[in-house]
Enzyme design. Structure first.
Site, PDB file in Angstrom:
ATOM      1  N   ASP A  89      -4.914   2.481  -0.082  1.00 12.90           N
ATOM      2  CA  ASP A  89      -5.713   1.800   0.944  1.00 12.90           C
ATOM      3  C   ASP A  89      -7.199   2.069   0.753  1.00 12.90           C
ATOM      4  O   ASP A  89      -8.031   1.238   1.114  1.00 12.90           O
ATOM      5  CB  ASP A  89      -5.256   2.260   2.332  1.00 12.90           C
ATOM      6  N   GLY A 100      -0.666   5.022   2.810  1.00 15.70           N
ATOM      7  CA  GLY A 100       0.247   5.053   3.952  1.00 15.70           C
ATOM      8  C   GLY A 100       0.132   3.857   4.865  1.00 15.70           C
ATOM      9  O   GLY A 100       0.800   3.793   5.901  1.00 15.70           O
ATOM     10  N   GLU A 108       5.997   8.579  -1.186  1.00 19.83           N
ATOM     11  CA  GLU A 108       4.985   8.342  -2.224  1.00 19.83           C
ATOM     12  C   GLU A 108       4.403   9.672  -2.696  1.00 19.83           C
ATOM     13  O   GLU A 108       4.194   9.891  -3.894  1.00 19.83           O
ATOM     14  CB  GLU A 108       3.872   7.442  -1.674  1.00 19.83           C
TER      15      GLU A 108
HETATM   16  C1  5RP Z   1       2.057   2.153   1.314  1.00 23.73           C
HETATM   17  C2  5RP Z   1       0.783   2.387   0.602  1.00 23.73           C
HETATM   18  C3  5RP Z   1       0.215   1.256  -0.192  1.00 23.73           C
HETATM   19  O1  5RP Z   1       0.049   1.679  -1.503  1.00 23.73           O
HETATM   20  C4  5RP Z   1      -1.116   0.862   0.390  1.00 23.73           C
HETATM   21  O2  5RP Z   1      -0.941   0.545   1.747  1.00 23.73           O
HETATM   22  C5  5RP Z   1      -1.736  -0.318  -0.364  1.00 23.73           C
HETATM   23  O3  5RP Z   1      -0.971  -1.457  -0.141  1.00 23.73           O
HETATM   24  P1  5RP Z   1      -1.333  -2.862  -0.771  1.00 23.73           P
HETATM   25  O4  5RP Z   1      -1.113  -2.755  -2.244  1.00 23.73           O
HETATM   26  O5  5RP Z   1      -0.364  -3.803  -0.089  1.00 23.73           O
HETATM   27  O6  5RP Z   1      -2.769  -3.188  -0.442  1.00 23.73           O
HETATM   28  O7  5RP Z   1       0.206   3.436   0.637  1.00 23.73           O
HETATM   29  O8  5RP Z   1       2.417   3.239   2.123  1.00 23.73           O
END
Ligand code: 5RP
Length: 218
Positions: A89, A100, A108
């Protein structure tokens, strides 16, 4: 779709496809969660005959891996992994991350820790100088939600319960707003001391090793 979201999706796809370069013959690949990882899984399916299988970080990724006919293995059986690929994120210049947003942070973190190389795949919007613009997710044991919330307030954060979300582990998520995280390693350590905290979405003690922004290494 607007041009900006088109561009974001294109960068996510490119990052997911570029990460295939790190997959070695016969490997068991650690697989993260999210929309960027979904592109990686699609790309992994094109080389599935060359790998032994995957260790998954979420029910969501497990379903996509199985749909492609990629075997999902138990981390307890595989032992250490050579490679983990996941999104984020937020990412700072030291490859420390907030993760997260998809509520999969605990698994993860486990798979990242078990892996020799963590390749993080993002689009450019995820890059920041200082972590904290994205609210920091924390997975908590349900009965500890208020306790953990009070501790966070004492540390100057603004905790918001992600109401209605239950993690794959049966726990809840608190998103902490309002923190400019100057020392992510110290904050990660401090939050991990609070009873009831299962995992903190700061990947600072174990940052990414490689960050791909689209097809470019950061
Ligand atoms: C999930 C995560 C994802 O890696 C994070 O939210 C990024 O997601 P996206 O690739 O859909 O932007 O940490 O828990």
């Amino acid at each position: 779709m607007s041009n900006a979201s088109n561009d974001t999706a294109a960068q996510k796809r490119l990052a997911g496809e570029t990460a295939i370069r790190y997959v070695e013959e016969g490997a068991v690949v650690g697989v993260g969660t999210g929309s960027t990882v979904a592109y990686f899984i699609d790309a992994l399916a094109t080389v599935k005959e060359r790998i032994r299988g995957a260790v998954s970080s979420s029910e969501q990724s497990t379903a996509q891996l199985r749909k492609h006919g990629i075997e999902v293995l138990d981390l307890n059986a595989t032992g250490p992994l050579a490679l983990y690929v996941d999104g984020a994120d937020e990412c700072d210049p030291h490859k420390r991350l907030i993760k997260g947003g998809g509520a999969a942070l605990t698994r993860e973190k486990i798979v990242a820790e078990a892996s020799a190389k963590f390749v993080c795949i993002i689009d450019a919007s995820k890059r920041v100088d200082v972590l904290g613009r994205f609210p920091l997710p924390i997975e908590v044991i349900p009965m500890a939600r208020s306790l953990v919330g009070r501790e966070i307030v004492a540390l100057g954060g603004n905790p918001v319960w992600r109401d209605g979300v239950v993690t794959d582990n049966g726990n809840w998520i608190i998103d902490v707003h309002g923190w400019q995280i100057a020392d992510p390693v110290a904050l990660e350590r401090e939050l991990n001391q609070i009873p009831g905290v299962v995992a903190v979405g700061l990947f600072a003690r174990r940052p990414a090793d490689v960050v791909l922004v689209g097809d470019r290494e950061m």
